[in-house]
Design a protein around this motif. Structure first.
Motif, PDB file in Angstrom:
ATOM      1  N   UNK A   1       0.769  -1.278  -0.088  1.00  0.00           N
ATOM      2  CA  UNK A   1       0.018   0.061   0.263  1.00  0.00           C
ATOM      3  C   UNK A   1       0.895   1.114  -0.027  1.00  0.00           C
ATOM      4  N   UNK A   2       1.829   1.159   0.842  1.00  0.00           N
ATOM      5  CA  UNK A   2       2.766   2.475   0.941  1.00  0.00           C
ATOM      6  C   UNK A   2       3.486   2.705  -0.444  1.00  0.00           C
TER       7      UNK A   2
ATOM      8  N   UNK B   1       1.041   4.098  -2.757  1.00  0.00           N
ATOM      9  CA  UNK B   1       0.935   5.617  -2.170  1.00  0.00           C
ATOM     10  C   UNK B   1       2.120   6.437  -2.627  1.00  0.00           C
ATOM     11  N   UNK B   2       3.434   5.792  -2.486  1.00  0.00           N
ATOM     12  CA  UNK B   2       4.533   6.613  -3.015  1.00  0.00           C
ATOM     13  C   UNK B   2       4.337   6.730  -4.643  1.00  0.00           C
TER      14      UNK B   2
END
Lengths: 277, 205
Positions: free
Chosen positions: A6-7, A10-11
């Protein structure tokens, strides 16, 4: 683990969103590339020609992206005549004006030469004042009026420029060619006039308009003999060149591969900027 | 669980920071980079050890060392050739970059010989979200005349370099592009190269 995926997503979003939004405005074709999250500095090349086309609208922005933009063809139907005139003016500059202003420079201190320039500029106030009005720039017109009052009195008949040096009121350089440009008149063909230098159809009409507005024209017409007028204009040119030390002309033509085109291009680019101001 | 939450929020925080402030990646903003380079250039011109006519070569050399890294000559050459760039072979491109760099060097380093205390003032900088920026400055001459100079810059992996200089609305690169285009309309590329070579040879510093 999921969290990090997820991160990463997002990045990806955060980093590429600005790129995506920027390109999406300009390049409809590039949209498919961004979804894969590639940064494409080179990838934009394909779209450049399409963007470059509108560089009439905003050259600064189009130029940043559209480096391969076609150079809009310059209307120069009088080129043989213009090249001859350019040659004549170039020689007149190097063999007539330059020796004169060099000698003049060595005799008259720079402050005096700037004062003479200020004096002529102050007399020409109506040209700038009326063109401000024609361009609906009432603030500019007011500024010019105020400058004229200050400089004609405190500035000792215009020889000094206290409006600028003391009150920081800047001169509004407006001319009639610019006014016509603001009213969307087309520039027409490029013309080089003897002594006057680069111009085009619009700026030639502008030049005539400014001459009519110019008090010096009226003084010359009513009070001076032709030879005295010529002397006056020559003196003003020499003085102007001596303040500028001929730098503007030479820094355009000297480093050029084709000085004629270099001057033409510099003139047109500079006029475009002035009309946009 | 709590600890993991803390770690992950720190992680997100870092990601956010990195993501939203690309300017942190670059050491300097374009504006400060241009102004510090100009200051270093002026320091060379004001250096008493390098004053005088007999020191011309040494001064020009030093100045070139100080200011040339901020220019992206490849980008300038590319833009100056415009649509003709693509048609050139890698060797031709390389040669052209060298020639064009020399033209610019001859033309503008030589102009600094007459430097007499003109001031250079920063006006503002403008940065697009991506890799383009423009830095506006003005030169105030001794006679009080003001010349607006804008530096257009491009970021290459966080390194800002100048690709065009716009003086009073006249773009240097566009000016050369008009000239090159005009020549290439009538003559082959080789002739353009010959013309540039003739020019570079003539004004050799």
């Amino acid at each position: 683990m999921k969290r990090y995926v997820g991160a990463m997503l997002f990045l990806g979003l955060v980093v590429f969103f600005p790129v995506a939004s920027l390109s999406a405005e300009n390049l409809p074709i590039a949209a498919s590339d961004e979804s894969e999250g590639k940064v494409l500095p080179e990838g934009n090349v394909s779209g450049e020609e399409t963007i470059g086309k509108d560089d009439d609208e905003d050259p600064s922005e189009a130029d940043q992206i559209g480096m391969e933009a076609e150079v809009a063809p310059v209307k120069d139907s009088l080129q043989p005549f213009n090249r001859a005139m350019f040659f004549f003016n170039d020689k007149a500059f190097h063999y007539f004006f330059k020796p004169i202003y060099k000698g003049y420079n060595s005799m008259i201190p720079v402050q005096a030469r700037v004062s003479v320039k200020n004096f002529y500029s102050n007399i020409r106030m109506p040209v700038r004042f009326f063109n401000c009005l024609f361009q609906a720039n009432f603030k500019g017109a007011g500024t010019e009026m105020l400058r004229f009052v200050i400089n004609s009195t405190v500035g000792v008949a215009g020889f000094l420029d206290p409006a600028k040096s003391k009150f920081h009121i800047e001169k509004q350089d407006r001319d009639f060619g610019q006014t016509l440009g603001k009213y969307r008149m087309k520039s027409g063909t490029y013309i080089v006039w003897p002594f006057v230098g680069p111009s085009n159809t619009r700026d030639t009409i502008g030049f005539v308009g400014d001459t009519v507005l110019d008090p010096i024209t009226w003084v010359s017409y009513f009070f001076l003999k032709p030879i005295e007028s010529v002397g006056n204009y020559t003196y003003e040119s020499v003085n102007g060149l001596s303040v500028d030390t001929g730098d503007t002309y030479e820094s355009v033509t000297k480093p050029a591969i084709d000085p004629y085109i270099a001057l033409q291009d510099a003139y047109l680019q500079n006029r475009l900027k002035k009309i946009k101001e | 669980m709590n600890k993991r939450k803390v770690i992950s929020s720190i992680f997100y925080g870092i990601v956010l920071l990195i993501g939203i402030s690309p300017s942190l990646w670059a050491a300097e903003t374009p504006g400060t980079l241009v102004m510090t380079t100009i200051d270093r250039g002026l320091a060379v011109l004001k250096d008493p050890a390098l004053k005088g006519a007999e020191k011309v070569q040494a001064r020009r050399q030093r100045l070139w060392v100080e200011i040339s890294p901020i220019f992206n000559f490849e980008e300038m050459s590319k833009r100056a050739l415009g649509q003709h760039w693509k048609k050139r072979s890698p060797e031709e491109k390389k040669e052209f970059i060298g020639l064009f760099t020399n033209i610019l060097k001859d033309a503008y380093i030589g102009k600094t010989d007459t430097y007499s205390g003109e001031k250079i003032v920063f006006i503002k900088e403008k940065q697009d979200e991506k890799d383009y920026a423009s830095v506006q400055t003005k030169i105030i001459t001794n006679t009080g005349a003001v010349v607006l100079v804008e530096y257009r810059m491009l970021s290459n992996a966080g390194k800002w370099q100048i690709y065009d200089v716009v003086i009073e609305g006249v773009s240097l690169v566009n000016n050369y592009r008009s000239q090159f285009n005009n020549i290439l309309m009538k003559s082959p590329y080789e002739e353009l190269v010959q013309k540039i070579k003739g020019k570079v040879g003539k004004d050799e510093i």
